[in-house]
Design an enzyme around this catalytic site. Structure first.
Site, PDB file in Angstrom:
ATOM      1  N   HIS A 157      -1.705  -7.996   2.218  1.00  0.00           N
ATOM      2  CA  HIS A 157      -1.773  -8.496   3.601  1.00  0.00           C
ATOM      3  C   HIS A 157      -3.011  -8.027   4.358  1.00  0.00           C
ATOM      4  O   HIS A 157      -3.288  -8.505   5.453  1.00  0.00           O
ATOM      5  CB  HIS A 157      -0.481  -8.175   4.376  1.00  0.00           C
ATOM      6  CG  HIS A 157      -0.334  -6.765   4.854  1.00  0.00           C
ATOM      7  ND1 HIS A 157      -0.589  -6.410   6.160  1.00  0.00           N
ATOM      8  CD2 HIS A 157       0.070  -5.644   4.225  1.00  0.00           C
ATOM      9  CE1 HIS A 157      -0.336  -5.110   6.306  1.00  0.00           C
ATOM     10  NE2 HIS A 157       0.065  -4.624   5.149  1.00  0.00           N
ATOM     11  N   THR A 173      13.061  -6.257 -10.364  1.00  0.00           N
ATOM     12  CA  THR A 173      12.546  -7.607 -10.582  1.00  0.00           C
ATOM     13  C   THR A 173      11.359  -7.867  -9.661  1.00  0.00           C
ATOM     14  O   THR A 173      11.413  -7.584  -8.473  1.00  0.00           O
ATOM     15  CB  THR A 173      13.661  -8.644 -10.327  1.00  0.00           C
ATOM     16  OG1 THR A 173      14.744  -8.335 -11.192  1.00  0.00           O
ATOM     17  CG2 THR A 173      13.178 -10.064 -10.599  1.00  0.00           C
ATOM     18  N   CYS A 204       0.111   1.789  13.360  1.00  0.00           N
ATOM     19  CA  CYS A 204       1.239   2.663  13.043  1.00  0.00           C
ATOM     20  C   CYS A 204       1.422   3.746  14.094  1.00  0.00           C
ATOM     21  O   CYS A 204       2.480   4.337  14.190  1.00  0.00           O
ATOM     22  CB  CYS A 204       1.043   3.311  11.676  1.00  0.00           C
ATOM     23  SG  CYS A 204       0.790   2.104  10.380  1.00  0.00           S
ATOM     24  N   GLN A 262      -7.796  -0.603   2.796  1.00  0.00           N
ATOM     25  CA  GLN A 262      -8.664  -1.162   3.833  1.00  0.00           C
ATOM     26  C   GLN A 262     -10.030  -1.574   3.267  1.00  0.00           C
ATOM     27  O   GLN A 262     -10.703  -2.420   3.847  1.00  0.00           O
ATOM     28  CB  GLN A 262      -8.839  -0.118   4.940  1.00  0.00           C
ATOM     29  CG  GLN A 262      -9.089  -0.676   6.313  1.00  0.00           C
ATOM     30  CD  GLN A 262      -8.070  -1.679   6.786  1.00  0.00           C
ATOM     31  OE1 GLN A 262      -8.363  -2.868   6.922  1.00  0.00           O
ATOM     32  NE2 GLN A 262      -6.854  -1.240   7.058  1.00  0.00           N
ATOM     33  N   SER A 268      -3.362  -3.659  -0.994  1.00  0.00           N
ATOM     34  CA  SER A 268      -2.235  -4.344  -0.359  1.00  0.00           C
ATOM     35  C   SER A 268      -2.675  -5.741   0.064  1.00  0.00           C
ATOM     36  O   SER A 268      -3.703  -5.894   0.737  1.00  0.00           O
ATOM     37  CB  SER A 268      -1.774  -3.540   0.860  1.00  0.00           C
ATOM     38  OG  SER A 268      -0.685  -4.179   1.476  1.00  0.00           O
ATOM     39  N   GLY A 270       0.809  -1.219   0.000  1.00  0.00           N
ATOM     40  CA  GLY A 270       0.000   0.000   0.000  1.00  0.00           C
ATOM     41  C   GLY A 270       0.839   1.264   0.000  1.00  0.00           C
ATOM     42  O   GLY A 270       0.582   2.201  -0.768  1.00  0.00           O
ATOM     43  N   THR A 271       1.853   1.301   0.849  1.00  0.00           N
ATOM     44  CA  THR A 271       2.652   2.516   0.988  1.00  0.00           C
ATOM     45  C   THR A 271       3.334   2.878  -0.324  1.00  0.00           C
ATOM     46  O   THR A 271       3.322   4.046  -0.747  1.00  0.00           O
ATOM     47  CB  THR A 271       3.686   2.322   2.113  1.00  0.00           C
ATOM     48  OG1 THR A 271       2.970   2.033   3.336  1.00  0.00           O
ATOM     49  CG2 THR A 271       4.542   3.552   2.310  1.00  0.00           C
ATOM     50  N   ASN A 295      -8.922   3.162   8.208  1.00  0.00           N
ATOM     51  CA  ASN A 295      -8.469   1.943   8.873  1.00  0.00           C
ATOM     52  C   ASN A 295      -8.797   1.908  10.358  1.00  0.00           C
ATOM     53  O   ASN A 295      -8.909   0.841  10.942  1.00  0.00           O
ATOM     54  CB  ASN A 295      -6.960   1.770   8.660  1.00  0.00           C
ATOM     55  CG  ASN A 295      -6.182   3.037   8.915  1.00  0.00           C
ATOM     56  OD1 ASN A 295      -6.390   4.047   8.257  1.00  0.00           O
ATOM     57  ND2 ASN A 295      -5.311   2.998   9.887  1.00  0.00           N
TER      58      ASN A 295
END
Ligand SMILES: *Cc1c(COP(=O)(O)O)cnc(C)c1O
Length: 381
Positions: free
Chosen positions: A198, A234, A322, A176, A196, A69-70, A148
């Site tokens: 995860h 890569t 965070c 989210q 993202s 995401g970042t 989030n």
């Protein structure tokens, strides 16, 4: 363990790990190599691109793989600025994830002008104020689809349409939202969108940026010509294969599984209300994710509750992961007008399709016990 911190990260679905294993072993080729091993890796990459495209209602070739995401957010915002050097104005909200918040603060130091749109006590954005903020020199609008911390949803479709009418680039942070609400990029006219893996039962450190065809977006890092020149380096082939499977599974689980998740969350909230009549719930209940609840138990220290719940085997969160560890109250709750003291007594519980129904009553019992202990020793820990 009762894991109710799914907005911080989720357990990988076992089928995700299975899909990744061969690519971590004998299927190790470089997808850019024109030989058999390379073709196997290329096949895995393009299968995942089709899976993520289908998940988002987008064409496969609009999907660019990133490290999460970042990186997707940084690529979108810095890319839009680089592509339009004459425009230096950014529109965003006061309730962004720290990935966007800290990026926009940095861009302000680099000379951009940032408009931070406020929200009301329910976390809702003022749509009229949004329209007023859009200017001829606005380079990009970047908005979180679902916050989030509270789960509150922003009206992304209407906002994106208004931006498109003014020929302003619109990026949605759907990290989210993905897997929890319908995302159909055929009908929602965003130019850019971040996800993202995860956050929807995929692996960590891999995500995607949707880039609408026709939008020229310079890459964040310069290097090789991977991803059609849109993201050098890569590719993380095992992670990307895991992302693809996670996207397909999330699409298949929706909407039945999300209805079950909402049922668990609602039953949990009823149980909290019954046990703690003074609990104060944050965020508009009519417009939020099905899996998230965030509330204050006035007079009780959230850090102490979190530690007590942890000892009882229940994982939850205070504010966003965070910002845990910082003494400051969450910027999201503060933007909603929640006072410092109430913010410091606020907890977030976030469910997922991998939680069994029994988790609800077990978590309620643990919360009651942790709160009683907190009162009992009077020390807050
Ligand atoms: C988790 C999260 C991010 C950051 O994603 P990473 O893949 O962890 O970098 C960004 N935005 C929101 C809304 C998030 O919940």
């Amino acid at each position: 363990m009762i894991y109710l911190d799914n907005n911080a990260t989720t357990a990988p679905d076992p089928r995700v790990g299975e899909a990744m294993l061969p690519l971590l072993g004998h299927e190790f080729g470089n997808p850019s190599s024109p030989h058999a091993a390379g073709r196997v890796a290329r096949g895995a990459l393009e299968r995942a691109r089709a899976q993520v495209g289908a998940f988002l209602g987008a064409k496969a070739d609009a999907v660019v793989f990133t490290s999460g995401g970042t990186e997707s957010i940084n690529t979108a915002v810095r890319g839009a600025l680089a592509a339009q050097p004459e425009k230096r104005h950014i529109v965003t909200s006061a309730i962004e994830h720290s990935a966007t918040k800290n990026l926009c603060q940095q861009l302000a130091r680099e000379g951009c002008e940032v408009t931070w749109l406020p929200v009301d006590s329910g976390g809702r954005l003022d749509y009229a104020a949004y329209l007023q903020a859009l200017r001829p020199d606005t380079a990009i609008v970047t908005m979180v689809w679902a916050n989030n911390e509270t789960g509150v949803l922003l009206p992304i479709e209407a906002m994106a349409r208004a931006a498109a009418e003014r020929r302003i680039v619109f990026h949605a942070d759907a990290v989210q939202a993905a897997g929890k609400v319908v995302i159909d990029l055929e009908t929602v006219p965003v130019h850019l969108l971040s996800v993202s893996a995860h956050k929807f039962h995929g692996p960590k450190g891999v995500g995607a940026l949707f880039v609408r065809s026709g939008l020229g977006l310079p890459p964040l890092l310069r290097g090789g010509g991977q991803e059609g020149g849109r993201r050098a380096g890569t590719e993380n082939v095992p992670g990307i294969a895991g992302l693809g499977v996670a996207a397909e599974l999330a699409g298949a689980a929706f909407p039945l599984e999300m209805a079950r998740v909402a049922g668990m969350r609602d039953a949990f909230e009823s149980g909290v209300r019954a046990r703690f009549p003074d609990a104060r719930f944050h965020g508009d209940p009519a417009c939020r994710l099905p899996n998230t609840t965030n509330f204050a138990l006035p007079g009780r220290d959230a850090q102490g509750l979190l530690a007590g719940l942890d000892r009882l085997g229940v994982a939850c969160s205070i504010g966003s992961a965070c910002t845990s560890g910082e003494v400051d109250a969450s910027h999201v709750l503060r933007a909603m007008g929640v006072g410092d003291e109430e913010a410091r007594s606020s907890l977030r519980f976030s469910f997922s399709r991998l939680n069994p129904g029994e988790d609800v009553q077990a978590a309620l019992a643990a919360l009651e016990q942790a709160a009683a202990r907190l009162r009992g020793d009077g020390l807050g820990h």
